[in-house]
Design a protein around this motif. Structure first.
Motif, PDB file in Angstrom:
ATOM      1  N   ALA A 151      47.609  39.070  37.310  1.00  0.00           N
ATOM      2  CA  ALA A 151      47.525  40.209  38.221  1.00  0.00           C
ATOM      3  C   ALA A 151      47.503  41.516  37.451  1.00  0.00           C
ATOM      4  N   SER A 152      48.345  41.622  36.445  1.00  0.00           N
ATOM      5  CA  SER A 152      48.398  42.830  35.626  1.00  0.00           C
ATOM      6  C   SER A 152      47.075  43.048  34.906  1.00  0.00           C
ATOM      7  N   TYR A 153      46.504  41.964  34.380  1.00  0.00           N
ATOM      8  CA  TYR A 153      45.215  42.056  33.678  1.00  0.00           C
ATOM      9  C   TYR A 153      44.116  42.540  34.624  1.00  0.00           C
ATOM     10  N   LEU A 154      44.061  41.980  35.828  1.00  0.00           N
ATOM     11  CA  LEU A 154      43.018  42.356  36.783  1.00  0.00           C
ATOM     12  C   LEU A 154      43.161  43.809  37.229  1.00  0.00           C
ATOM     13  N   ILE A 159      41.149  49.408  36.804  1.00  0.00           N
ATOM     14  CA  ILE A 159      41.328  50.808  36.419  1.00  0.00           C
ATOM     15  C   ILE A 159      40.318  51.205  35.358  1.00  0.00           C
ATOM     16  N   ALA A 160      40.104  50.314  34.383  1.00  0.00           N
ATOM     17  CA  ALA A 160      39.185  50.606  33.285  1.00  0.00           C
ATOM     18  C   ALA A 160      37.749  50.749  33.782  1.00  0.00           C
ATOM     19  N   GLU A 161      37.357  49.905  34.748  1.00  0.00           N
ATOM     20  CA  GLU A 161      35.990  49.929  35.249  1.00  0.00           C
ATOM     21  C   GLU A 161      35.818  50.868  36.447  1.00  0.00           C
ATOM     22  N   GLU A 162      36.961  51.433  36.916  1.00  0.00           N
ATOM     23  CA  GLU A 162      36.938  52.359  38.050  1.00  0.00           C
ATOM     24  C   GLU A 162      36.225  51.755  39.254  1.00  0.00           C
ATOM     25  N   SER A 163      36.500  50.481  39.499  1.00  0.00           N
ATOM     26  CA  SER A 163      35.861  49.778  40.609  1.00  0.00           C
ATOM     27  C   SER A 163      36.702  48.580  41.003  1.00  0.00           C
ATOM     28  N   ASN A 164      36.657  48.241  42.299  1.00  0.00           N
ATOM     29  CA  ASN A 164      37.360  47.046  42.773  1.00  0.00           C
ATOM     30  C   ASN A 164      36.560  45.774  42.487  1.00  0.00           C
ATOM     31  N   LYS A 165      35.326  45.940  42.054  1.00  0.00           N
ATOM     32  CA  LYS A 165      34.500  44.801  41.660  1.00  0.00           C
ATOM     33  C   LYS A 165      34.418  44.792  40.144  1.00  0.00           C
ATOM     34  N   VAL A 166      34.985  43.761  39.532  1.00  0.00           N
ATOM     35  CA  VAL A 166      35.060  43.702  38.069  1.00  0.00           C
ATOM     36  C   VAL A 166      34.437  42.412  37.568  1.00  0.00           C
ATOM     37  N   VAL A 167      34.073  42.436  36.297  1.00  0.00           N
ATOM     38  CA  VAL A 167      33.535  41.255  35.631  1.00  0.00           C
ATOM     39  C   VAL A 167      34.429  40.957  34.429  1.00  0.00           C
ATOM     40  N   ILE A 168      34.996  39.771  34.393  1.00  0.00           N
ATOM     41  CA  ILE A 168      35.842  39.389  33.254  1.00  0.00           C
ATOM     42  C   ILE A 168      34.958  39.295  32.014  1.00  0.00           C
TER      43      ILE A 168
END
Length: 217
Positions: A151-154, A159-168
């Motif tokens: 959860a912390s990683y996500l 935050i880093a991508e400034e989006s709720n849609k992220v790609v690992i």
């Protein structure tokens, strides 16, 4: 094309004018790697700039187990410490997919710093960011539950991508190593977060649908 990829994407060099960028680009050697190829190993002394693809940085424990340190994405680099005389006796760089690397030798890079001393301060700033990333991983491993680390990683990725849609930016195996768990456990915890309604997932693409619930974990 190599000028754009190898120099213009690197934040460290953004403050230089076009002519200086061209000089630096002329020092860079462009190399292409396939997934799983070793980009560098202990003893190498070059600056490795990721122009395209992703490079994972890892070291081997005393029992030979791989320990993931970070993933280097386009525009970022690795190896600057070796250019200042710090010996690399443990770290490896490996392509996570098709990856283009621009490398600059120790001699050429030192000449660049002599001509542009202001880059030294920028380099120090970026090195401190790397130290913070390593501290962050230490905090992950200090969390008792894997779902807390995940959860912390996500949240940090969001935050880093400034989006709720992220790609690992790494494989599930590498993410499991990074979080100090197994791929099987990681898969179960991702499904657990889906069942809670915190995320929706398609492969490495994750939509964070309930940020508050994720933070509460």
């Amino acid at each position: 094309m190599s000028e754009h990829l190898c120099v213009s994407l690197v934040p460290l060099f953004h403050q230089l004018d076009h002519e200086d960028l061209k000089k630096i680009n002329a020092c860079a050697k462009v190399s292409h790697f396939e997934k799983g190829d070793v980009i560098f190993q202990p003893g190498d002394e070059q600056l490795y700039i990721v122009a395209d693809g992703n490079m994972k940085i890892y070291q081997l424990s005393s029992n030979g187990k791989e320990q993931l340190l970070r993933v280097v994405e386009p525009g970022s680099y690795e190896g600057e410490s070796q250019l200042f005389g710090v010996e690399n006796d443990a770290r490896f760089g490996e392509a996570l997919n098709k990856t283009t690397i621009c490398s600059i030798s120790k001699q050429d890079f030192n000449e660049i710093l002599v001509d542009h001393p202001q880059l030294s301060m920028k380099l120090l700033e970026y090195n401190m960011q790397k130290v913070l990333q390593l501290e962050q991983q230490t905090q992950f491993l200090s969390m008792e539950k894997v779902e807390e680390r995940l959860a912390s990683y996500l949240i940090d990725l969001m935050i880093a991508e400034e989006s709720n849609k992220v790609v690992i930016p790494m494989s599930m195996k590498d993410l499991a190593t990074f979080l100090g768990t197994t791929p099987e456990t990681l898969s179960r915890k991702l499904k657990y977060l889906e069942q809670l309604g915190c995320i929706e997932r398609k492969g490495r693409n994750i939509s964070i649908v309930d940020v508050e619930a994720l933070e509460n974990i």
